[in-house]
Enzyme design. Structure first.
Site, PDB file in Angstrom:
ATOM      1  N   ALA A 198      22.338  16.112  47.383  1.00  0.00           N
ATOM      2  CA  ALA A 198      21.428  14.774  47.713  1.00  0.00           C
ATOM      3  C   ALA A 198      20.238  15.586  47.714  1.00  0.00           C
ATOM      4  O   ALA A 198      18.989  14.971  47.031  1.00  0.00           O
ATOM      5  CB  ALA A 198      21.943  14.115  48.948  1.00  0.00           C
ATOM      6  N   ASP A 218      25.275  24.781  41.333  1.00  0.00           N
ATOM      7  CA  ASP A 218      26.141  24.063  42.566  1.00  0.00           C
ATOM      8  C   ASP A 218      27.646  24.030  41.829  1.00  0.00           C
ATOM      9  O   ASP A 218      27.641  23.975  40.897  1.00  0.00           O
ATOM     10  CB  ASP A 218      25.702  22.714  42.613  1.00  0.00           C
ATOM     11  N   ARG A 224      23.240   8.275  47.284  1.00  0.00           N
ATOM     12  CA  ARG A 224      22.173   9.280  47.781  1.00  0.00           C
ATOM     13  C   ARG A 224      21.763  10.097  46.582  1.00  0.00           C
ATOM     14  O   ARG A 224      20.457  10.177  46.418  1.00  0.00           O
ATOM     15  CB  ARG A 224      22.487  10.179  49.001  1.00  0.00           C
ATOM     16  N   LYS A 284      28.122  18.888  39.157  1.00  0.00           N
ATOM     17  CA  LYS A 284      26.717  18.335  39.445  1.00  0.00           C
ATOM     18  C   LYS A 284      25.681  18.817  39.034  1.00  0.00           C
ATOM     19  O   LYS A 284      24.474  18.222  38.569  1.00  0.00           O
ATOM     20  CB  LYS A 284      26.470  18.334  41.010  1.00  0.00           C
ATOM     21  N   ASP A 309      24.213  22.715  52.349  1.00  0.00           N
ATOM     22  CA  ASP A 309      24.905  21.675  53.543  1.00  0.00           C
ATOM     23  C   ASP A 309      25.684  22.624  54.512  1.00  0.00           C
ATOM     24  O   ASP A 309      26.633  22.014  55.085  1.00  0.00           O
ATOM     25  CB  ASP A 309      25.724  20.669  52.824  1.00  0.00           C
ATOM     26  N   ASN A 310      25.704  23.913  54.236  1.00  0.00           N
ATOM     27  CA  ASN A 310      26.314  24.593  55.265  1.00  0.00           C
ATOM     28  C   ASN A 310      25.626  25.939  55.604  1.00  0.00           C
ATOM     29  O   ASN A 310      24.635  26.626  54.918  1.00  0.00           O
ATOM     30  CB  ASN A 310      27.699  25.144  54.744  1.00  0.00           C
ATOM     31  N   CYS A 363      44.504  23.743  75.032  1.00  0.00           N
ATOM     32  CA  CYS A 363      45.296  22.859  76.033  1.00  0.00           C
ATOM     33  C   CYS A 363      44.725  21.614  76.006  1.00  0.00           C
ATOM     34  O   CYS A 363      45.520  20.373  76.139  1.00  0.00           O
ATOM     35  CB  CYS A 363      45.418  23.597  76.967  1.00  0.00           C
TER      36      CYS A 363
END
Length: 1182
Positions: A604, A630, A641, A654, A702-703, A758
């Site tokens: 995007a 990419d 988008r 991409k 994006d990370n 837990c």
């Protein structure tokens, strides 16, 4: 297939209706006796006549009979074709009445031909094979002559020309969740439905107008009408990504419509190329004007403001590096959700019987309440008077408590439990019309607090520009000091007339910049304002988020070159970049064209950056180059988008598709598209020479981990890094400039709080816990265990050896799961899969809960004597399976289908029939359950594993291996399982069906509100909410900084980091933080510095080089190995060795052929023994 059947049925009915009629007429003409044919709605009487029929009549009637039969076949084929289109294309939507219109038909006048020529009414609609073609609402006439849209409210009539839905669609609220999933995560279904019913006018198809239209088409409004009476000029090409040099001379709207329509087939895009009258505005819910004089704007706004219902009016302009927005949504506009955030909640720990009452909550999470908030209570035990659903006001809100403005003295005493939830109320805004607001603008929305006095000045400047254009019939000429002085004079006259509101200083220098660039629509400004205004239109159509109230002004004069501009340098050169040159000059344009840029990511953000870069002319010169990489491929969910992609690009790389699309925007762009991930594993691709030759790096990632890696590379090679990111309606940008700012990794957000293991596995108290558990179970059952089975079967000896060597509780658990899968849980038929799924239901939602409540009864106490089941724990109840419960049956269906897939078992058609599935489930024998004594249930919140080690793990592992070998010998030759990797974006694969079913059944166990499949997808799929508007704004802001980077010479105070929340709206821009400096003697360095030593030095020469700077090295390391440490006497023997040779020998360093240096870390102290942090040292040996 359903469409095919329905279409064939329609054709057969039509043939059945026509055939008897035609046959009767044939019989009559053929001399048969009287014939009477009666139908539900048709009665045809054929009387006998004495005259004989001619052969011509006989032939004609029989021909018609055969044509009616042929029609059946044709309609059936159309049904098949429509079915194919339904899956090939984004679906068109249902209108309010639910009528169906197939693409290409139109019931009214004004629809242009396929060539795009305007009709006599000035309206054109593109006709394509792939796209339905409809006229604008007021011109798509129905059969009875009525308009197909009610005035101003977007409701559809019954005309055949109404753009209603996809071929064969049926639901009036049809939302393509595969396409709009990320947008749905921001807006929700109700907002999307309102958007789908909204007609929008965008007037002015220069750079700003087309950016707004692009964002609206991607958002999925019902229709967008493009209005422009002007023609494309070469000047427009630096701002409008839809235009090419072939479009020069064409009407701007007509030149834009085809490419805009390609963005979303579900949106009707039409054009209007004649003069606009205010009466035509009644056909729209929102109107946007990007190029309109003030008097006409006031006239149109008055009409919109007083119209019933009001029409939302937006006036916006971009003039060089200056922009403005004005919004008027009517005398009373209701905002249903002011910020788009989920209502805050808290888990109650105690409530006092006081006036006012003190409410305390558990310290699991901080409360986000504010004084004056309204809240509601639920599930409160004891003080049940609060469970009436009545909103109550709070005050003195603190992290874990608040005061309830209510007397609870006479209420029942609080016992346990309770949830408190924020109530979000609608807000009504009263907008002033433009004619009043221009005189009394009220408070301006600020974006940069270093320019707090700028909005009133720009309010004056835009009025002065309007008067200038009205008087001279043109904009000021770039570089003309006479024109600039005229504008300043007009501004001064307006200022003098303001009386008490007069500005003390009108800043002539700023107004000169404003005048010089007033004709130019710069792409970064258009992208930024296109995002802002696009979001305001969404607000106007939906009531989602707080509108801009009412004026917003912005400028980026800091983007101008630092050196004074030569006025001749601003003159046009008959180039597509002339508009940009008129602001920045041709020298900066040359620098941009020769820039070498690395764009990391083409999603995007990457698509927007590629478009901006192409329009700005960056890397478009003979010495310039853009590298984009990419490793991802295009998916359907990207299309809402990532606007450079089309539905026929799904599955393609991409970067390749995006680069190709960018070159179609500007054929001069020199771009190389790669499919490599940027990381340590690709340093042979992105080597030292690559990084050293770059001008700037732009992240579109994006990370965080990838961002940190690129940040380290830019830090190492001292390259500017332009960083940005989005989250729903929020966006941020960060400029990382060598030696001027801190790097990206210098400050990090705190890690997200993870729920204890837990809690997730035994004591969930919200749906997030249930979905986290469901995702974990899905991966364990369907991916990890089948993968372990295959690993064992591929090499049993090595696998079992590894398990024996491991010998821990985890290895034991893994072997148990593999054995279960191949032994008692192995499936050979689909009925086996159903049995497995049914027994899993019993295990998960009945037996485990019975065991838990047996081990910890409702009245259980902790070791301190406190109730075990106190907040936030929720006491669970076991489920009783019933085939009449859709949730129970859906779990079994999804689980059995996926289980069959892992074993390669065909799924019969009846598996998706609830009745037949219920019959099959009823045949499953479910054994009884007896809770175990002394069952080990983990309750320690710090525990990281549910597996518990024991002394006999090794013996158990050996036994499991023996049993596993017996199972293996019974398997068919070549048997392998098919692990299933979770894929959230395919709604036909049953992945999300199973995860939602797992989570919701668990939620029922613990009385937690359930969620639908879409909400489950957002949480379990970890979908990042995303919309086109915030993406466009972020990239626009970054590209305004790109001007500064490529010009060079700007100071840190010229750069801007930014944060924006379009939902509020909030804009915050500030100078970047400078890097922390270290000083030693007369030296100063920062994290940006790297010391370089050439000529392949020895260890002694390196230490002497440092000693000359007053630094005594006591430790030198390469990677994780010590090359030298003063504590080890034997290291003195290494002093005359080359550093590179030591690194190869001691650190086993393998130096690639493309690398000319190695890096060492040196620990130093000064002459007084104080440690000094020095930069990394690079030793060049080639």
């Amino acid at each position: 297939m359903l469409r095919l059947k329905l279409s064939c049925a329609a054709g057969l009915c039509l043939a059945a209706a026509l055939a008897p009629i035609l046959l009767g007429l044939a019989l009559e003409r053929g001399g048969g006796g009287p014939a009477c044919f009666r139908f539900d709605c048709v009665r045809v009487f054929v009387s006998s006549k004495s005259s004989s029929s001619s052969s011509l009549w006989w032939l004609l009637l029989w021909l018609l009979l055969w044509l009616s039969l042929l029609l059946t076949v044709c309609v059936g084929f159309c049904g098949l074709f429509s079915s194919l289109l339904h899956f090939m294309l984004p679906r068109k939507r249902a209108g309010e009445e639910g009528e169906v219109v197939e693409g290409g038909e139109s019931g009214g006048e004004g629809v242009g031909s396929s060539s795009g020529a305007a009709s006599s009414g000035g309206v054109s609609c593109l006709k394509k094979n792939r796209v339905g073609c409809f006229g604008p609402p007021e011109l798509t006439a129905t059969g009875n002559g009525k308009s197909n849209a009610d005035s101003g409210n977007g409701s559809s009539g019954s005309g055949s020309g109404a753009p209603i839905m996809a071929l064969g669609g049926s639901m009036p609220t049809d939302i393509d969740e595969d396409l709009h999933s990320r947008q749905l995560a921001v807006y929700g279904r109700e907002t999307m439905r309102r958007l789908f019913a909204s007609n929008v006018l965008v007037s002015g198809m220069q750079g700003l107008g087309v950016e707004i239209a692009k964002n609206l088409v991607l958002a999925g409004v019902k229709s967008v009408t493009l209005h422009d009476e002007g023609v494309v000029q070469l000047w427009d090409l630096s701002g409008n990504f839809l235009f090419s040099e072939r479009d020069v001379g064409k009407n701007r709207a007509l030149a834009s419509v085809e490419k805009l329509q390609e963005l979303n087939n579900a949106v009707v895009v039409t054009t209007l190329t004649t003069k606009l009258t205010k009466e035509r505005l009644s056909d729209f819910q929102a109107v946007v004007f990007t190029d309109i004089d003030l008097q006409k704007a006031i006239e149109f706004d008055d009409y919109c403001h007083t119209h019933q219902p009001p029409i939302s009016f937006i006036k916006t302009e971009v003039r060089g590096l200056f922009g403005s927005v004005f919004c008027d949504f009517g005398p009373e506009f209701t905002v249903f959700d002011v910020d788009g955030e989920e209502p805050h909640t808290g888990i109650i720990a105690s409530i006092s019987n006081d006036n006012p009452a003190l409410v305390s909550c558990v310290d699991d999470e901080r409360l986000e309440f504010q004084d004056g908030d309204l809240v509601v209570f639920s599930e409160v035990h004891g003080m049940t008077e609060l469970n009436d659903g009545k909103p109550r006001k709070i005050k003195s809100a603190r992290p874990y408590s608040f005061i309830l403005e209510e007397d609870t003295t006479d209420y029942g005493a609080y016992e346990k439990g309770g949830i408190v939830t924020q109530v979000k109320l609608p807000k009504v805004l009263k907008f002033n019309p433009l004619k009043e607001a221009i005189k009394d603008p009220g408070d301006f929305l600020l974006s940069d607090f270093s320019k707090f006095d700028r909005p009133p000045l720009l309010h004056l400047a835009f009025q002065a520009l309007d008067k200038f254009v009205s008087e001279f019939g043109r904009y000021p000429v770039a570089g003309s000091e006479d024109d600039a002085q005229r504008l300043i004079s007009v501004a001064n006259n307006i200022n003098e007339s303001l009386g008490d509101g007069k500005l003390e200083d009108i800043n002539p220098k700023l107004l000169q910049h404003f005048a010089f660039g007033s004709r130019a629509v710069l792409n970064p400004m258009a992208a930024m304002f296109g995002g802002i205004v696009g979001q305001e239109v969404v607000k106007a159509c939906s009531g989602k988020f707080h509108p801009l109230f009412q004026f917003f002004y912005f400028d980026s004069v800091e983007s101008l070159p630092t050196e004074p501009l030569d006025l001749d340098d601003l003159k046009p050169r008959n180039s597509r970049y002339d508009a940009q040159v008129s602001v920045f000059g041709s020298k900066l344009q040359k620098k941009m064209e020769d820039a070498k840029v690395f764009l990391v990511g083409s999603g995007a953000l990457g698509c927007e950056f590629l478009k901006n870069i192409a329009l700005m002319g960056v890397s478009c010169g003979k010495h310039g180059k853009l590298t984009v990489t990419d490793d991802d491929v295009i998916e359907k969910s990207n299309l809402s988008r990532q606007f450079l992609f089309r539905d026929w690009n799904i599955g393609q790389a991409k970067s390749t598709v995006a680069a190709s699309a960018a070159t179609s925007i500007n054929p001069r762009l020199n771009v190389e598209a790669l499919q490599n991930r940027v990381g340590p594993e690709t340093e042979n691709v992105f080597d030292d020479t690559f990084w050293e030759n770059l001008s700037v790096v732009i992240n579109a990632l994006d990370n965080v981990n990838a961002r940190l890696y690129v940040d380290q590379k830019c830090l190492y090679f001292q390259k500017p890094l332009l960083e940005s990111g989005t989250l729903g309606a929020k966006c941020n940008t960060q400029m990382v400039i060598p030696h001027l700012t801190e790097n990206y990794g210098a400050s990090r957000d705190p890690p997200e709080k993870q729920a204890p293991m837990c809690t997730v596995h035994s004591f969930p108290h919200n749906i997030d816990h249930c979905l986290t558990w469901a995702r974990s179970e899905f991966e364990g059952l369907l991916e990890k265990t089948p993968a372990e089975v295959n690993a064992y079967l591929s090499n049993p000896v090595e696998y079992t050896k590894a398990m024996i060597n491991s010998g821990d509780a985890q290895a034991k658990d893994t072997l148990e799961h593999v054995l279960e899968c191949l032994d008692k849980e192995r499936c050979e038929t689909f009925e086996d899969c159903i049995s497995w799924a049914r027994l899993k239901f019993e295990d998960y939602f009945t037996n485990r809960v019975k065991q838990l409540t047996y081990t910890f009864p409702e009245d259980a106490l902790t070791s301190t004597g406190a109730p075990f089941w106190s907040a936030p724990k929720r006491f669970p109840c076991a489920l009783q399976f019933s085939v009449s419960d859709p949730g129970h049956l859906h779990f079994v269906m999804a689980a059995s289908i996926l289980r069959a897939e892992t074993f390669g078992i065909p799924v019969p058609d009846w598996a998706k029939n609830p009745k037949k599935m219920a019959q099959a489930v009823d045949k499953v024998i479910v054994p009884g359950f007896q809770p175990k004594e002394n069952a080990n249930i983990v309750t320690d919140e710090k525990a990281t594993s549910l597996s518990t080690a024991s002394l006999d793990d090794a013996a158990v592992i050996n036994d499991l291996i023996t049993r596993l070998e017996h199972c293996r010998l019974k398997l068919p030759p070549g048997f392998r399982m098919k692990p299933i990797q979770f894929e959230k974006d395919d709604d036909t694969n049953y992945h999300m069906d199973l995860i939602a079913a797992l989570a919701n059944m668990r939620a029922r166990n613990y009385s937690i509100p359930e969620v639908d499949k879409l909400k489950a997808k957002f949480i379990a799929g970890r979908i990042i909410p995303a919309i086109a508007t915030s993406t466009a704004m972020a990239t626009g802001l970054v590209c305004l900084e790109l001007y500064k980077v490529l010009d060079g010479g700007h100071k840190v105070e010229d750069y801007r980091n930014s944060f924006a929340n379009l939902a509020l709206p909030l804009f915050s821009m500030a100078e970047p933080v400078p890097p922390q400096a270290v000083k030693h003697r007369d030296l100063t360095w920062t994290v940006w510095d790297r010391w370089i030593i050439k000529n392949n030095p020895t260890l002694r020469e390196l230490m002497q080089w440092l000693q000359d700077k007053g630094l005594n090295a006591y430790s030198i390391s390469c990677g994780s190995c010590l090359l030298y440490n003063s504590m080890f006497p034997r290291h003195q023997e290494r002093m005359d060795r080359k550093v590179v040779d030591l690194a190869k020998e001691v650190a086993k360093l393998e130096v690639p052929s493309y690398r000319r240096h190695l890096d060492v870390v040196v620990a130093c102290e000064d002459d007084d023994g104080n440690d000094i942090d020095i930069p990394q040292i690079s030793i060049y040996f080639r």
